[in-house]
Design an enzyme around this catalytic site. Structure first.
Site, PDB file in Angstrom:
ATOM      1  N   GLY A  16       0.817  -1.214   0.000  1.00  0.00           N
ATOM      2  CA  GLY A  16       0.000   0.000   0.000  1.00  0.00           C
ATOM      3  C   GLY A  16       0.849   1.261   0.000  1.00  0.00           C
ATOM      4  N   GLY A  67      -0.823  -5.190   0.821  1.00  0.00           N
ATOM      5  CA  GLY A  67      -2.256  -5.230   0.569  1.00  0.00           C
ATOM      6  C   GLY A  67      -2.673  -6.307  -0.410  1.00  0.00           C
ATOM      7  N   GLU A  90       6.999  -6.512   6.052  1.00  0.00           N
ATOM      8  CA  GLU A  90       6.624  -5.457   7.001  1.00  0.00           C
ATOM      9  C   GLU A  90       7.667  -5.178   8.083  1.00  0.00           C
ATOM     10  OE1 GLU A  90       3.132  -6.668   4.790  1.00  0.00           O
ATOM     11  OE2 GLU A  90       4.600  -7.838   5.916  1.00  0.00           O
ATOM     12  N   ASP A  98       0.549  -7.855   8.605  1.00  0.00           N
ATOM     13  CA  ASP A  98      -0.880  -7.693   8.899  1.00  0.00           C
ATOM     14  C   ASP A  98      -1.726  -8.369   7.819  1.00  0.00           C
ATOM     15  OD1 ASP A  98      -0.074  -5.801   6.994  1.00  0.00           O
ATOM     16  OD2 ASP A  98      -1.606  -4.366   7.591  1.00  0.00           O
TER      17      ASP A  98
END
Length: 393
Positions: A16, A67, A90, A98
């Site tokens: 993202g 994402g 991440e 996530d």
């Protein structure tokens, strides 16, 4: 049905716009809240896909990170191609894996999910199928034809979702051009390396994992490279991620996204996220981040606990669907899991062949099944027992 694919030629989604979020966070409490709300919206969409009442197919063609993983991993059908590059990077930017990583990573075979989460290791092409990330492997050249064929399918109203999924599954199989040969592309997370991954990443503290890697002798070069990789990650991210994976194995799909929403909000208020994004993604050339705190020893259990705490009376992320489960209802569209193979072996077999034949029949001779079962049997069983195959714990 719903078909998800990338708008460009290079990726489904390469992550993202975290740069915008990092800048937003610097504006203070309001900016951090807006960033947290962004993740809330994303997680609600991911949960909707995970519990959707129609078949969902994701073309993981090209780079699939961030994402894009959330849009794919919870769908019944995840199509890898020779161009797929999967990763959860991440911890590199002071965040955590996530988009439902708490759910799907601990449910991968052995400690492969822990390894992928902490190191951000990339899986390319057919490796995503072998690891359980993808359910199917197709050549990118056939995707437009697959999309066209799927768009022609119609389902009578009385046909329930499981039957619809089976029809979609059989339809996509028509377009398979086969898997790359093992000589051309060997299974990477297999054999003694896979045993080393399980051996080193089975612990519940980062300190124990680091120690196991330092003491690794069979794959010393791999262990040293992994240690170097981990040394560049945010210490806070590493400790939170490891806790997340251990707890996430017990979370339902709904609780996963509600918990991750709280964790994401805490990271929006933590200095490592802004520092990680600026250092790794915004600085040209990229520079080494200055993490706060800078070492694993300085990240206390109390600090990690705060990322997971939901105060009494505190509201949870409202979801768009009431659907919930503890294990994917559509897991059988991927290759058989190591846990499933173990159950069959423990039933008692004199040789490898009946186990392989059982899975070939159960999975309708799907491509990759034989390779996966043979690799697991070779790595996890011994034939020295008079009873035949014996599972090695």
């Amino acid at each position: 049905m719903i078909l998800i694919s990338g708008a460009g030629t290079k990726a489904l989604c390469a992550g993202g716009d975290v740069a915008a979020l990092a800048l937003q966070n610097e504006s203070g409490v309001e900016g951090q809240k807006a960033s947290t709300d962004f993740f809330g919206l994303e997680y609600r969409l991911d949960h909707l896909i995970a519990t959707y009442s129609k078949p969902v197919i994701s073309f993981m063609d090209g780079i699939t990170m961030g994402g894009g993983v959330g849009l794919s991993m919870h769908a019944p059908f995840r199509i890898a191609t020779e161009r797929t590059v999967f990763a959860m990077p991440e911890t590199t930017i002071g965040f955590f894996p996530d988009v439902g990583g708490s759910f799907f990573l601990p449910r991968l075979d052995g400690e492969t999910g822990t390894y992928l989460a902490l190191t951000s290791e990339r899986l390319q092409g057919v490796q995503a199928l072998y690891a359980g990330i993808a359910t199917h492997y197709l050549h990118s050249s056939v995707l437009s034809n697959v999309a066209q064929r799927l768009s022609e399918l119609t389902f009578p109203d009385h046909v329930e979702l499981p039957e619809r999924l089976e029809i979609v599954n059989k339809t996509m199989a028509e377009f398979s051009l086969g898997l790359p040969s093992l000589e051309e592309e060997p299974m990477l997370m297999a054999g003694s390396l896979r045993t080393a991954i399980d051996r080193c990443f089975r612990f519940n503290t980062m300190e124990e994992i680091i120690q196991a890697l330092e003491e690794e002798t069979e794959h010393k070069e791999w262990a040293q490279k992994t240690l170097e990789t981990l040394s560049g990650r945010s210490p806070t991210s590493l400790k939170v991620t490891l806790r997340q994976l251990r707890l996430g194995k017990k979370w339902s799909i709904s609780e996963t996204f509600q918990r991750e929403h709280k964790i994401a909000g805490n990271f929006m208020r933590h200095p490592d996220f802004v520092e990680g994004v600026k250092a790794r993604l915004m600085s040209k050339p990229a520079r080494k981040p200055e993490w706060q705190p800078a070492t694993l020893g300085e990240v206390s259990d109390k600090t990690v606990d705060k990322f997971f705490k939901i105060s009494e009376g505190e509201s949870r992320l409202p979801l768009l669907s009431q659907g919930d489960y503890k294990n994917y209802p559509h897991a059988h569209f991927a290759l058989p899991s190591e846990e499933e193979i173990e159950k069959v072996v423990r039933q008692g077999h004199s040789s490898r062949r009946p186990v392989v034949d059982y899975f070939l029949q159960k999975y309708a001779h799907r491509e990759g099944v034989r390779r996966k079962v043979v690799e697991v049997i070779a790595r996890r069983t011994t034939t020295s027992s008079p009873e035949g195959l014996k599972w090695v714990d």
